[in-house]
Design an enzyme around this catalytic site. Structure first.
Site, PDB file in Angstrom:
ATOM      1  N   TYR A   1     -64.632  12.785  -3.012  1.00 38.88           N
ATOM      2  CA  TYR A   1     -64.040  11.565  -2.960  1.00 38.88           C
ATOM      3  C   TYR A   1     -63.709  11.150  -4.483  1.00 38.88           C
ATOM      4  O   TYR A   1     -64.799  10.936  -5.094  1.00 38.88           O
ATOM      5  CB  TYR A   1     -64.493  10.558  -2.195  1.00 38.88           C
ATOM      6  CG  TYR A   1     -64.513  10.654  -0.778  1.00 38.88           C
ATOM      7  CD1 TYR A   1     -63.458  10.719   0.060  1.00 38.88           C
ATOM      8  CD2 TYR A   1     -65.860  10.786   0.179  1.00 38.88           C
ATOM      9  CE1 TYR A   1     -63.331  10.813   1.287  1.00 38.88           C
ATOM     10  CE2 TYR A   1     -65.723  10.914   1.253  1.00 38.88           C
ATOM     11  CZ  TYR A   1     -64.513  10.872   2.111  1.00 38.88           C
ATOM     12  OH  TYR A   1     -64.367  11.014   3.373  1.00 38.88           O
TER      13      TYR A   1
ATOM     14  N   LYS B   1     -96.674   1.612   8.173  1.00 36.06           N
ATOM     15  CA  LYS B   1     -95.228   0.778   8.541  1.00 36.06           C
ATOM     16  C   LYS B   1     -94.023   1.590   8.391  1.00 36.06           C
ATOM     17  O   LYS B   1     -94.077   2.502   7.628  1.00 36.06           O
ATOM     18  CB  LYS B   1     -95.252  -0.551   7.965  1.00 36.06           C
ATOM     19  CG  LYS B   1     -95.290  -0.455   6.297  1.00 36.06           C
ATOM     20  CD  LYS B   1     -95.450  -1.752   5.829  1.00 36.06           C
ATOM     21  CE  LYS B   1     -95.647  -1.533   4.164  1.00 36.06           C
ATOM     22  NZ  LYS B   1     -95.745  -2.726   3.439  1.00 36.06           N
TER      23      LYS B   1
HETATM   24  C1  LIG Z   1     -96.802  -2.208   2.510  1.00 38.54           C
HETATM   25  C2  LIG Z   1     -98.009  -3.093   2.288  1.00 38.54           C
HETATM   26  C3  LIG Z   1     -99.131  -2.249   1.656  1.00 38.54           C
HETATM   27  C4  LIG Z   1     -99.099  -1.028   0.897  1.00 38.54           C
HETATM   28  O1  LIG Z   1     -98.437  -0.812  -0.141  1.00 38.54           O
HETATM   29  P1  LIG Z   1     -98.328   0.384  -1.136  1.00 38.54           P
HETATM   30  O2  LIG Z   1     -97.986  -0.115  -2.311  1.00 38.54           O
HETATM   31  O3  LIG Z   1     -97.455   1.321  -0.547  1.00 38.54           O
HETATM   32  O4  LIG Z   1     -99.798   1.091  -1.087  1.00 38.54           O
HETATM   33  C5  LIG Z   1    -100.451  -2.942   1.452  1.00 38.54           C
HETATM   34  N1  LIG Z   1    -100.355  -4.194   1.977  1.00 38.54           N
HETATM   35  C6  LIG Z   1     -99.379  -4.787   2.442  1.00 38.54           C
HETATM   36  C7  LIG Z   1     -99.739  -6.201   2.967  1.00 38.54           C
HETATM   37  C8  LIG Z   1     -98.113  -4.016   2.856  1.00 38.54           C
HETATM   38  O5  LIG Z   1     -97.180  -5.202   3.219  1.00 38.54           O
END
Ligand SMILES: *Cc1c(COP(=O)(O)O)cnc(C)c1O
Length: 386
Positions: free
Chosen positions: A279, A48
């Site tokens: 800045y 994702k």
């Molecule tokens: C993002 C996500 C993961 C992965 O999590 P990590 O800590 O990056 O391994 C797993 N399950 C769900 C439902 C997620 O949203």
């Protein structure tokens, strides 16, 4: 000739600032995590947020080469992008869809949806029956996150109703851990075990042939924590990219960071002592100094809250960043690094020589988490696959 030269600089992704991504590191990390799993457990690569900033299709292909069986995304668009790139592995949408047009698109693109309520299951059944096609779904349970997922006491009813459906096929049941990566360890362990127990006790109330269903609970932290959390599949994000969310004994896992952030020096200036930089003049030179302007800033994903706290790397040496990080540029004090020139490449995150600057170091300094650092890199930074 001249024309060609001009075109190449226009297209050069390494002209100002960029991200280098190593698919072989991701592939190797996937294999390393795979070695922790018993035979019956498969690995879902969570890609994702554009593969945690690395480029979703690059990551997905590398992870599948490394043995991942499924892909996890958050949004419909992310799922469609992978299908359009030609990826055929099962894709689970981890987010919640409530709109029938969106659900219909999932059917079209063969994306598995996560359901948290029977309302959406009915929508899916109606859509699928209209098309005469099966609709694959997974049920999410809330075992202690209070985000997505149906209530535990509704699970049995949900599953029994879904079994009556003709087109909706329940492929799996899962939940998500809230504290697997948290400290102090005692509390994290307690809550994680509580969630596991909730998950197990609900499963025991179901009279399904459970070997037909894919049960899963663990994220990266859960995966690295204990085999007892693995079930039929683990959903791995952060570890895939080369970072462990928990201290595992002696980093025995051998994960390799798969991303580096680099930028070029665009300007050098020599200034006397007593000059305020950037800045707010939060940094004032204490000696005659040489300053290097680097073409990367918070609009690229280097949080302004890191101002004056981080270092760039050049020839395996740390070069202090000084003054406020600005939208498009930051300043390094290169007084002690006379070999740095206009055009020199500075590693802002990643490894140069023996030194490694990690997203964990940044997140520690900025009060964030490595996940946010990684997916904070904007698309103004071209991703260069190495
Ligand atoms: C993002 C996500 C993961 C992965 O999590 P990590 O800590 O990056 O391994 C797993 N399950 C769900 C439902 C997620 O949203």
């Amino acid at each position: 000739m001249n024309k060609n030269l001009k075109k190449s600089i226009e297209d050069d992704p390494c002209q100002r600032a960029w991200i280098e991504v190593s698919p072989s590191a991701i592939e190797g990390n996937t294999r390393a995590i795979g070695r922790l799993l018993t035979k019956g457990t498969s690995l879902m690569a969570v890609v994702k947020a554009d593969g945690y900033g690395h480029g979703a299709t690059t990551v997905a292909r590398a992870a599948l080469r490394g043995g991942a069986r499924e892909l996890g995304v958050a949004t419909l668009k992310e799922g469609i992008e992978l299908r359009k790139a030609g990826l055929e592995a099962p894709i689970l949408l981890l987010g919640n869809l409530y709109d029938s047009d969106e659900l219909e698109a999932c059917l079209k693109w063969n994306l598995t949806v996560t359901l948290s309520s029977i309302k959406e299951a009915i929508l899916c059944e109606n859509l699928a029956s209209g098309k005469g096609r099966n609709f694959q779904v997974q049920l999410k349970l809330d075992t202690g996150m209070a985000r997505l997922g149906c209530d535990l006491e509704d699970t049995k009813d949900f599953v029994e109703r879904i079994e009556q459906f003709r087109y909706v096929q329940l492929k799996g049941i899962y939940s998500h851990l809230a504290l697997a990566d948290a400290y102090p360890l005692a509390k994290a362990t307690l809550i994680t075990e509580l969630q596991k127990n909730q998950f197990d006790s609900v499963m025991q109330t179901l009279s399904l042939p459970q070997d037909k269903l894919c049960l899963h609970l663990a994220n990266s932290a859960g995966t690295l924590r204990s085999r007892s959390l693995h079930y039929d599949m683990v959903r791995v994000g952060l570890a895939l990219y080369g970072y462990s969310p928990i201290d595992i004994d002696g980093n025995s896992l051998d994960l390799r960071p798969s991303l580096a952030v680099k930028a070029r020096v665009t300007f050098l200036r020599d200034v006397p002592a007593g000059v305020g930089v950037s800045y707010g003049h939060t940094f004032v030179t204490s000696r005659p100094s040489r300053l290097a302007v680097v073409g990367i800033g918070y609009a690229d994903g280097i949080s302004r809250s890191l101002s004056g706290k981080i270092f760039g790397l050049f020839s395996g040496q740390l070069v202090p960043q000084v003054g406020s990080i600005t939208m498009d540029q930051l300043v390094l004090d290169v007084t002690d690094h006379p070999d740095i020139e206009v055009g020199s490449v500075i590693t802002m995150l990643g490894k140069d020589g023996e030194i490694f600057i990690s997203p964990q170091q940044w997140s520690h300094l900025s009060g964030s988490i490595p996940w946010e650092v990684l997916c904070g890199f904007k698309h103004r930074l071209p991703r260069v696959v190495i």
